[in-house]
Design a protein around this motif. Structure first.
Motif, PDB file in Angstrom:
ATOM      1  N   THR A  18      28.853 -11.695  36.506  1.00  5.18           N
ATOM      2  CA  THR A  18      30.249 -11.134  36.516  1.00  5.18           C
ATOM      3  C   THR A  18      30.371 -11.241  34.834  1.00  5.18           C
ATOM      4  O   THR A  18      30.235 -12.568  34.297  1.00  5.18           O
ATOM      5  CB  THR A  18      31.033 -11.990  37.183  1.00  5.18           C
ATOM      6  OG1 THR A  18      30.829 -12.097  38.452  1.00  5.18           O
ATOM      7  CG2 THR A  18      32.633 -11.630  37.001  1.00  5.18           C
ATOM      8  N   SER A  19      30.946 -10.094  34.318  1.00  2.00           N
ATOM      9  CA  SER A  19      31.193 -10.206  32.883  1.00  2.00           C
ATOM     10  C   SER A  19      32.587 -11.187  32.693  1.00  2.00           C
ATOM     11  O   SER A  19      33.331 -11.348  33.446  1.00  2.00           O
ATOM     12  CB  SER A  19      31.626  -8.778  32.393  1.00  2.00           C
ATOM     13  OG  SER A  19      32.796  -8.736  31.630  1.00  2.00           O
ATOM     14  N   SER A  20      32.354 -11.953  31.471  1.00  2.00           N
ATOM     15  CA  SER A  20      33.528 -12.972  31.274  1.00  2.00           C
ATOM     16  C   SER A  20      34.694 -12.383  31.141  1.00  2.00           C
ATOM     17  O   SER A  20      35.775 -13.076  31.511  1.00  2.00           O
ATOM     18  CB  SER A  20      33.122 -14.036  30.110  1.00  2.00           C
ATOM     19  OG  SER A  20      33.201 -13.281  29.144  1.00  2.00           O
ATOM     20  N   ASP A  21      34.855 -10.991  30.600  1.00  5.47           N
ATOM     21  CA  ASP A  21      36.209 -10.507  30.712  1.00  5.47           C
ATOM     22  C   ASP A  21      36.914 -10.319  31.764  1.00  5.47           C
ATOM     23  O   ASP A  21      38.292 -10.131  31.904  1.00  5.47           O
ATOM     24  CB  ASP A  21      36.119  -9.195  29.743  1.00  5.47           C
ATOM     25  CG  ASP A  21      35.271  -8.264  30.335  1.00  5.47           C
ATOM     26  OD1 ASP A  21      34.265  -8.638  30.699  1.00  5.47           O
ATOM     27  OD2 ASP A  21      35.407  -7.049  29.890  1.00  5.47           O
ATOM     28  N   ARG A  22      36.152 -10.252  32.743  1.00  4.78           N
ATOM     29  CA  ARG A  22      36.767  -9.928  34.206  1.00  4.78           C
ATOM     30  C   ARG A  22      37.282 -11.233  34.711  1.00  4.78           C
ATOM     31  O   ARG A  22      38.111 -11.028  35.607  1.00  4.78           O
ATOM     32  CB  ARG A  22      35.695  -9.344  35.136  1.00  4.78           C
ATOM     33  CG  ARG A  22      35.030  -8.143  34.920  1.00  4.78           C
ATOM     34  CD  ARG A  22      34.495  -7.716  35.954  1.00  4.78           C
ATOM     35  NE  ARG A  22      33.665  -6.261  35.663  1.00  4.78           N
ATOM     36  CZ  ARG A  22      32.745  -5.717  36.336  1.00  4.78           C
ATOM     37  NH1 ARG A  22      32.127  -6.320  37.357  1.00  4.78           N
ATOM     38  NH2 ARG A  22      32.486  -4.357  36.080  1.00  4.78           N
ATOM     39  N   VAL A  23      36.768 -12.265  34.382  1.00  6.52           N
ATOM     40  CA  VAL A  23      37.437 -13.471  34.857  1.00  6.52           C
ATOM     41  C   VAL A  23      38.308 -14.420  33.859  1.00  6.52           C
ATOM     42  O   VAL A  23      38.439 -15.587  34.217  1.00  6.52           O
ATOM     43  CB  VAL A  23      36.526 -14.533  35.566  1.00  6.52           C
ATOM     44  CG1 VAL A  23      35.815 -13.800  36.955  1.00  6.52           C
ATOM     45  CG2 VAL A  23      35.142 -14.595  34.868  1.00  6.52           C
ATOM     46  N   ALA A  24      38.493 -13.823  32.830  1.00  6.10           N
ATOM     47  CA  ALA A  24      39.274 -14.528  31.722  1.00  6.10           C
ATOM     48  C   ALA A  24      40.529 -15.092  32.055  1.00  6.10           C
ATOM     49  O   ALA A  24      40.592 -16.241  31.595  1.00  6.10           O
ATOM     50  CB  ALA A  24      39.292 -13.401  30.412  1.00  6.10           C
ATOM     51  N   GLU A  25      41.157 -14.448  32.733  1.00  5.99           N
ATOM     52  CA  GLU A  25      42.502 -14.993  33.176  1.00  5.99           C
ATOM     53  C   GLU A  25      42.295 -16.168  34.249  1.00  5.99           C
ATOM     54  O   GLU A  25      43.098 -16.899  34.168  1.00  5.99           O
ATOM     55  CB  GLU A  25      43.432 -13.847  33.793  1.00  5.99           C
ATOM     56  CG  GLU A  25      44.222 -12.856  32.648  1.00  5.99           C
ATOM     57  CD  GLU A  25      45.092 -11.988  33.314  1.00  5.99           C
ATOM     58  OE1 GLU A  25      46.056 -12.450  34.238  1.00  5.99           O
ATOM     59  OE2 GLU A  25      45.028 -10.781  32.679  1.00  5.99           O
TER      60      GLU A  25
END
Length: 141
Positions: A18-25
């Protein structure tokens, strides 16, 4: 032939990350929940578009606030600080969510839950029973 398999394995493995920008929040809110210097004690997340996880709500009012934020028409991935600096991850699927989305929620929970390290328990709240969260936590810790 082995060269083809090698390329396939690399592509398959990177497709599962999972790309980190998808779970950044998720990561940002979880850090606040875990921080001793922040009053935020819970956060809920939903899937936005193509498996990007967005903050839905957060608060300082513990289990009661979290359960009040959950609606029956959504899928929610939640993080909660409980007593003695212990943390739990929670999945709640509302009673008005269709069967395909309900089943997909089980697969989609891995990304946000992996972005919430250090939890002592993972709770899957039964559909329509969001008010049972307090008792489920009490039995878990």
């Amino acid at each position: 032939m082995s060269e083809s398999y090698k390329k396939m394995d690399v592509k398959a493995a990177t497709g599962m990350i999972t790309s980190s920008d998808r779970v950044a929040e998720v990561e940002s809110a979880w850090a606040r929940i875990r921080s001793d210097n922040d009053e935020i004690s819970w956060a809920t997340f939903t899937v936005d578009g193509k498996q990007s996880y967005k903050l839905f709500a957060q608060g300082k009012d513990g289990v009661d606030g979290l359960t009040n934020s959950l609606t029956e028409d959504g899928v929610f991935f939640c993080g909660l600080r409980v007593k003695d600096n212990k943390f739990v991850r929670i999945l709640y699927v509302g009673s008005e969510v269709g069967i395909i989305k309900k089943n997909k929620a089980q697969m989609l929970k891995n990304a946000p839950f992996n972005a919430m390290p250090g939890a002592i328990k993972e709770i899957i709240l039964p559909t329509g029973e969001k008010n049972s969260l307090s008792s489920l936590i009490s039995m878990s810790i």
